[in-house]
Design a protein around this motif. Structure first.
Motif, PDB file in Angstrom:
ATOM      1  N   ALA A 129       0.821  -1.207   0.000  1.00 17.22           N
ATOM      2  CA  ALA A 129       0.000   0.000   0.000  1.00 17.22           C
ATOM      3  C   ALA A 129       0.855   1.258   0.000  1.00 17.22           C
ATOM      4  O   ALA A 129       1.923   1.303   0.622  1.00 17.22           O
ATOM      5  CB  ALA A 129      -0.923   0.003   1.214  1.00 17.22           C
ATOM      6  N   LEU A 130       0.354   2.290  -0.663  1.00 14.30           N
ATOM      7  CA  LEU A 130       0.966   3.619  -0.652  1.00 14.30           C
ATOM      8  C   LEU A 130      -0.039   4.603  -0.069  1.00 14.30           C
ATOM      9  O   LEU A 130      -1.197   4.639  -0.509  1.00 14.30           O
ATOM     10  CB  LEU A 130       1.355   4.049  -2.070  1.00 14.30           C
ATOM     11  N   VAL A 131       0.402   5.397   0.904  1.00 17.52           N
ATOM     12  CA  VAL A 131      -0.428   6.445   1.481  1.00 17.52           C
ATOM     13  C   VAL A 131       0.293   7.772   1.298  1.00 17.52           C
ATOM     14  O   VAL A 131       1.359   7.999   1.878  1.00 17.52           O
ATOM     15  CB  VAL A 131      -0.707   6.202   2.979  1.00 17.52           C
ATOM     16  N   THR A 132      -0.258   8.660   0.474  1.00 17.80           N
ATOM     17  CA  THR A 132       0.343   9.979   0.312  1.00 17.80           C
ATOM     18  C   THR A 132      -0.085  10.861   1.477  1.00 17.80           C
ATOM     19  O   THR A 132      -1.165  10.709   2.033  1.00 17.80           O
ATOM     20  CB  THR A 132      -0.065  10.624  -1.022  1.00 17.80           C
ATOM     21  N   GLY A 133       0.783  11.792   1.846  1.00 20.80           N
ATOM     22  CA  GLY A 133       0.496  12.613   3.019  1.00 20.80           C
ATOM     23  C   GLY A 133       0.347  11.755   4.257  1.00 20.80           C
ATOM     24  O   GLY A 133      -0.511  12.009   5.108  1.00 20.80           O
ATOM     25  N   GLY A 134       1.195  10.749   4.376  1.00 28.16           N
ATOM     26  CA  GLY A 134       1.024   9.731   5.409  1.00 28.16           C
ATOM     27  C   GLY A 134       1.757   9.973   6.706  1.00 28.16           C
ATOM     28  O   GLY A 134       1.782   9.092   7.564  1.00 28.16           O
ATOM     29  N   SER A 135       2.343  11.143   6.894  1.00 31.16           N
ATOM     30  CA  SER A 135       3.152  11.364   8.096  1.00 31.16           C
ATOM     31  C   SER A 135       2.381  11.979   9.253  1.00 31.16           C
ATOM     32  O   SER A 135       2.902  12.074  10.366  1.00 31.16           O
ATOM     33  CB  SER A 135       4.356  12.269   7.763  1.00 31.16           C
ATOM     34  N   LYS A 136       1.146  12.398   9.015  1.00 30.29           N
ATOM     35  CA  LYS A 136       0.386  13.030  10.100  1.00 30.29           C
ATOM     36  C   LYS A 136      -1.108  12.956   9.809  1.00 30.29           C
ATOM     37  O   LYS A 136      -1.534  12.608   8.711  1.00 30.29           O
ATOM     38  CB  LYS A 136       0.802  14.496  10.259  1.00 30.29           C
ATOM     39  N   GLY A 137      -1.900  13.274  10.823  1.00 32.68           N
ATOM     40  CA  GLY A 137      -3.339  13.412  10.667  1.00 32.68           C
ATOM     41  C   GLY A 137      -4.033  12.183  10.124  1.00 32.68           C
ATOM     42  O   GLY A 137      -3.751  11.044  10.523  1.00 32.68           O
ATOM     43  N   ILE A 138      -4.944  12.409   9.191  1.00 34.40           N
ATOM     44  CA  ILE A 138      -5.727  11.328   8.606  1.00 34.40           C
ATOM     45  C   ILE A 138      -4.827  10.316   7.907  1.00 34.40           C
ATOM     46  O   ILE A 138      -5.021   9.101   8.024  1.00 34.40           O
ATOM     47  CB  ILE A 138      -6.774  11.902   7.634  1.00 34.40           C
ATOM     48  N   GLY A 139      -3.819  10.788   7.181  1.00 37.30           N
ATOM     49  CA  GLY A 139      -2.933   9.882   6.464  1.00 37.30           C
ATOM     50  C   GLY A 139      -2.182   8.943   7.384  1.00 37.30           C
ATOM     51  O   GLY A 139      -2.034   7.750   7.099  1.00 37.30           O
ATOM     52  N   LEU A 140      -1.721   9.455   8.516  1.00 35.57           N
ATOM     53  CA  LEU A 140      -0.996   8.631   9.479  1.00 35.57           C
ATOM     54  C   LEU A 140      -1.914   7.579  10.095  1.00 35.57           C
ATOM     55  O   LEU A 140      -1.527   6.416  10.245  1.00 35.57           O
ATOM     56  CB  LEU A 140      -0.399   9.513  10.569  1.00 35.57           C
ATOM     57  N   ALA A 141      -3.134   7.973  10.434  1.00 39.01           N
ATOM     58  CA  ALA A 141      -4.093   7.015  10.992  1.00 39.01           C
ATOM     59  C   ALA A 141      -4.416   5.922   9.987  1.00 39.01           C
ATOM     60  O   ALA A 141      -4.487   4.733  10.338  1.00 39.01           O
ATOM     61  CB  ALA A 141      -5.372   7.735  11.414  1.00 39.01           C
TER      62      ALA A 141
END
Length: 257
Positions: free
Chosen positions: A16-28
């Motif tokens: 899986a790839l999650v962009t903007g994944g370092s905080k907030g909704i992306g991290l969750a």
């Protein structure tokens, strides 16, 4: 009636790839995908935040890597996917989450404000989605999840650029679903209302603004980032194998009110 198979939310073996994944909704979301067994790569523009996020998720038992990337840059996105090809060899799940907002009245929005928001929220979704789609079409399997907002459907003041970008995401979700269905690739969207993150923290400090949000929401509260995980895992897993082209509202009843 005899049920021969039950839906699985297991993501073991999935990449899986999650962009903007370092905080907030992306991290969750990254945490949730990792918890259900996926190997996750998070990406963003800030190296220190990515390192910290990956370290924290791995400490919880996840298998999470990171790659710095600017989704508004075609060159950066191309390099990101070359890295994914080398590290993963496949991509099963894309969560197109990277986004931003500049809150201004229509008459105060500068051209550069418009460009920054649309480049990140819409062009970025397109550039990353295009690269993911190419790989998923070849695999004849995949899940694309675009993070939209209730503001793709409802109108609030101070949201000219943001609402335009999220409405565009909703339409991209439908178009991509139509184009990719024959390749066994589903495309769906998640549209949260106001979720407690660093982007919305100031609402909690403004009793008047918070009161308006709570009054408009059936459940009389803002959402928590953890409440994005279940819907994401559903769309990422085999449990949603016959669902595509849909946008699910995670909004405490806002859009039904």
């Amino acid at each position: 009636m005899q049920i021969t198979a039950y839906p699985s939310f297991d993501l073991a073996g999935k990449k899986a790839l999650v962009t903007g994944g370092s905080k907030g909704i992306g991290l969750a979301i990254a945490a949730g995908l990792a918890h259900y067994g996926a190997e996750v790569m998070i990406t963003g523009r800030h190296e220190e935040a990515l390192i910290e996020a990956a370290r924290a998720l791995n400490a919880e038992g996840g298998k999470v890597s990171w790659k710095i990337s600017d989704v508004t840059s075609k060159e950066d996105v191309g390099a990101l996917f070359k890295h994914i090809d080398a590290e993963f060899g496949q991509l099963d799940i894309l969560v197109n989450n990277a986004g931003m907002n500049i809150r201004k009245l229509l008459v105060e929005v500068e051209e550069e404000d418009w460009d920054r928001v649309l480049d990140t929220n819409l062009k970025g979704i397109f550039l990353v989605g295009q690269q993911a789609a190419k790989r998923m079409m070849e695999q004849k399997n995949g899940r694309i999840i675009n993070i939209s907002s209730i503001l793709g459907k409802v109108g609030n003041s101070l949201q000219t650029s943001y609402a335009a970008s999220k409405g565009g995401i909703d339409q991209l979700t439908k178009v991509w679903a139509a184009e990719l269905a024959e390749y066994n690739v589903t495309v769906n969207g998640l549209a949260p209302a106001y979720i407690k993150t660093s982007m919305t923290a100031h609402f909690l400090e403004d009793p008047e603004r918070l009161g308006k949000i709570v009054d408009r929401t059936m459940m009389k509260r803002m959402g928590e980032v953890e409440e994005m995980i279940g819907p994401t895992v559903f769309f990422a897993s085999d449990a949603s194998s016959y669902v595509t082209g849909q946008t699910l509202y995670i909004d405490g009843g806002w859009t039904a009110n």
